[in-house]
Design a protein around this motif. Structure first.
Motif, PDB file in Angstrom:
ATOM      1  N   GLN A   1     -50.418  45.747  82.121  1.00  0.00           N
ATOM      2  CA  GLN A   1     -50.322  44.655  81.158  1.00  0.00           C
ATOM      3  C   GLN A   1     -51.633  44.606  80.387  1.00  0.00           C
ATOM      4  O   GLN A   1     -52.673  44.228  80.918  1.00  0.00           O
ATOM      5  CB  GLN A   1     -50.076  43.311  81.872  1.00  0.00           C
ATOM      6  CG  GLN A   1     -48.727  43.209  82.562  1.00  0.00           C
ATOM      7  CD  GLN A   1     -47.577  43.179  81.575  1.00  0.00           C
ATOM      8  OE1 GLN A   1     -47.729  42.714  80.444  1.00  0.00           O
ATOM      9  NE2 GLN A   1     -46.419  43.674  81.996  1.00  0.00           N
TER      10      GLN A   1
ATOM     11  N   LEU B   1     -43.854  54.498  78.990  1.00  0.00           N
ATOM     12  CA  LEU B   1     -44.218  53.094  78.864  1.00  0.00           C
ATOM     13  C   LEU B   1     -42.960  52.247  78.887  1.00  0.00           C
ATOM     14  O   LEU B   1     -41.896  52.699  78.462  1.00  0.00           O
ATOM     15  CB  LEU B   1     -44.954  52.831  77.547  1.00  0.00           C
ATOM     16  CG  LEU B   1     -46.293  53.509  77.302  1.00  0.00           C
ATOM     17  CD1 LEU B   1     -46.803  53.132  75.916  1.00  0.00           C
ATOM     18  CD2 LEU B   1     -47.316  53.103  78.357  1.00  0.00           C
TER      19      LEU B   1
ATOM     20  N   GLN C   1     -43.945  47.385  75.754  1.00  0.00           N
ATOM     21  CA  GLN C   1     -45.248  47.929  75.333  1.00  0.00           C
ATOM     22  C   GLN C   1     -45.067  48.979  74.228  1.00  0.00           C
ATOM     23  O   GLN C   1     -45.844  49.024  73.272  1.00  0.00           O
ATOM     24  CB  GLN C   1     -45.972  48.559  76.530  1.00  0.00           C
ATOM     25  CG  GLN C   1     -46.693  47.575  77.436  1.00  0.00           C
ATOM     26  CD  GLN C   1     -45.743  46.808  78.313  1.00  0.00           C
ATOM     27  OE1 GLN C   1     -44.801  47.376  78.858  1.00  0.00           O
ATOM     28  NE2 GLN C   1     -45.976  45.511  78.473  1.00  0.00           N
TER      29      GLN C   1
ATOM     30  N   LEU D   1     -54.156  48.543  74.486  1.00  0.00           N
ATOM     31  CA  LEU D   1     -53.151  49.577  74.706  1.00  0.00           C
ATOM     32  C   LEU D   1     -53.303  50.704  73.697  1.00  0.00           C
ATOM     33  O   LEU D   1     -53.309  51.896  74.050  1.00  0.00           O
ATOM     34  CB  LEU D   1     -51.759  48.941  74.595  1.00  0.00           C
ATOM     35  CG  LEU D   1     -50.534  49.800  74.888  1.00  0.00           C
ATOM     36  CD1 LEU D   1     -50.524  50.243  76.336  1.00  0.00           C
ATOM     37  CD2 LEU D   1     -49.260  49.027  74.556  1.00  0.00           C
TER      38      LEU D   1
ATOM     39  N   VAL E   1     -52.437  44.336  72.864  1.00  0.00           N
ATOM     40  CA  VAL E   1     -51.991  45.431  72.004  1.00  0.00           C
ATOM     41  C   VAL E   1     -53.138  46.339  71.610  1.00  0.00           C
ATOM     42  O   VAL E   1     -53.030  47.573  71.675  1.00  0.00           O
ATOM     43  CB  VAL E   1     -51.281  44.883  70.749  1.00  0.00           C
ATOM     44  CG1 VAL E   1     -50.878  46.031  69.828  1.00  0.00           C
ATOM     45  CG2 VAL E   1     -50.068  44.060  71.129  1.00  0.00           C
TER      46      VAL E   1
ATOM     47  N   GLN F   1     -44.755  47.659  70.732  1.00  0.00           N
ATOM     48  CA  GLN F   1     -45.973  47.085  70.169  1.00  0.00           C
ATOM     49  C   GLN F   1     -46.878  48.131  69.531  1.00  0.00           C
ATOM     50  O   GLN F   1     -47.797  47.788  68.796  1.00  0.00           O
ATOM     51  CB  GLN F   1     -46.752  46.341  71.267  1.00  0.00           C
ATOM     52  CG  GLN F   1     -46.026  45.140  71.835  1.00  0.00           C
ATOM     53  CD  GLN F   1     -46.744  44.536  73.030  1.00  0.00           C
ATOM     54  OE1 GLN F   1     -47.597  45.182  73.644  1.00  0.00           O
ATOM     55  NE2 GLN F   1     -46.401  43.308  73.379  1.00  0.00           N
TER      56      GLN F   1
END
Length: 300
Positions: free
Chosen positions: A155, A178, A182, A161, A158, A185
């Motif tokens: 987690q 993923l 996710q 990630l 954005v 995004q």
């Protein structure tokens, strides 16, 4: 002078984890090679209409429930081909009407066949890795074992990630899975470079066949037969079924056991991975129970 360009509909027909393959005669373009059913569009045909007609003419069965699979454009020396790939499932009642010389092959056998170059990316997509390592540590990608994909379960915000994934080369991104939330995004560029998308069982309910992301391999987490059937219905590429054995992380969850795991996988046309108390060396036993691959956390 521009090359001639043609549009071709190609059908991937699945039955109990196997794929239907034929042979191109020597006089055909790219002859003396293996092929999937399909052919050129006729006037005013949509790609799906062309695919359905070609399968009826070449294979001898009429199938109506088609899923988009991929689009490939390839340049040969003399021709540009635009390949529109669709897939569907063949049930037991239709097997007897399939005309010769079409043959069912296991996915892992496809690598040994001689397909035209334009089909190679699709063959690579069909021959899925047989091991899934589940981890929160992205650095595991550096020492990932052969024939293994990495499900990065984390987690992050954005921008965190994007930053973490952008630092990886394409060959590593192609081995990462993923969760669909996710993945959605990410920027379009990163979405196209990620190899696999994961759906939780409760996320499957939100999707219909038309909503399935295109051009990426989708794998669904399932815990019962109804969720496996839902996964197949929306056109995912594979499923992870759990828990097969008792686990320390979920001691209160009743495991499926090998008998029920085998009953569920026998009923499916998509590959099924076993998760829950599994280790890489269990692959042979999983395949004896009609599974395709193995997924794990601590034992990997």
């Amino acid at each position: 002078m521009a090359k001639p360009s043609i549009h071709v509909a190609i059908a991937l027909l699945f039955h109990r984890g196997k794929v239907l393959v034929g042979w191109r005669n020597a006089e055909q373009h790219q002859g003396n090679k293996h092929e999937f059913p399909g052919g050129k569009f006729e006037e005013k045909e949509t790609p799906i209409q062309a695919c359905r007609r070609e399968v009826m003419e070449e294979v001898g069965i009429d199938l109506t429930d088609w899923h988009n699979f991929d689009f490939v454009q390839h340049d040969y020396d003399d021709l540009q081909v635009n390949l529109h790939f669709f897939h569907t499932y063949v049930d037991d009642t239709q097997l007897a009407t399939i005309v010769e010389p079409w043959t069912w092959f296991k996915r892992e056998e496809l690598d040994g066949l001689n397909f035209p170059k334009a089909n190679q990316d699709i063959v690579n997509r069909l021959v899925l890795p047989q091991h899934i390592k589940i981890t929160t540590d992205l650095s595991d990608i550096v020492q990932l074992a052969e024939n293994t994909l990495l499900y990065w379960r984390m987690q992050l915000k954005v921008h965190e990630l994007e930053t973490a994934l952008s630092a990886l080369p394409n060959e590593q991104l192609a081995k990462i899975m993923l969760n669909v939330v996710q993945w959605q995004q990410l920027s379009k560029d990163l979405q196209q470079r990620i190899g696999f998308i994961h759906f939780k069982q409760n996320q499957l309910i939100e999707y219909q066949s038309k909503d399935r992301p295109q051009g990426v391999i989708c794998i669904a987490a399932c815990h019962d037969l109804s969720s496996l059937q839902q996964a197949q219905q929306i056109g995912v590429d594979a499923a992870i079924l759990s828990p097969v054995q008792a686990t320390n992380t979920h001691p209160d969850v009743q495991p499926l056991g090998w008998t029920q795991f085998s009953e569920f996988t026998k009923a499916m046309d998509i590959p099924v991975y076993a998760l829950g108390g599994m280790k890489p060396s269990d692959l042979e036993q999983i395949q004896q129970h009609q599974g395709y691959g193995v997924a794990g956390i601590s034992n990997f």
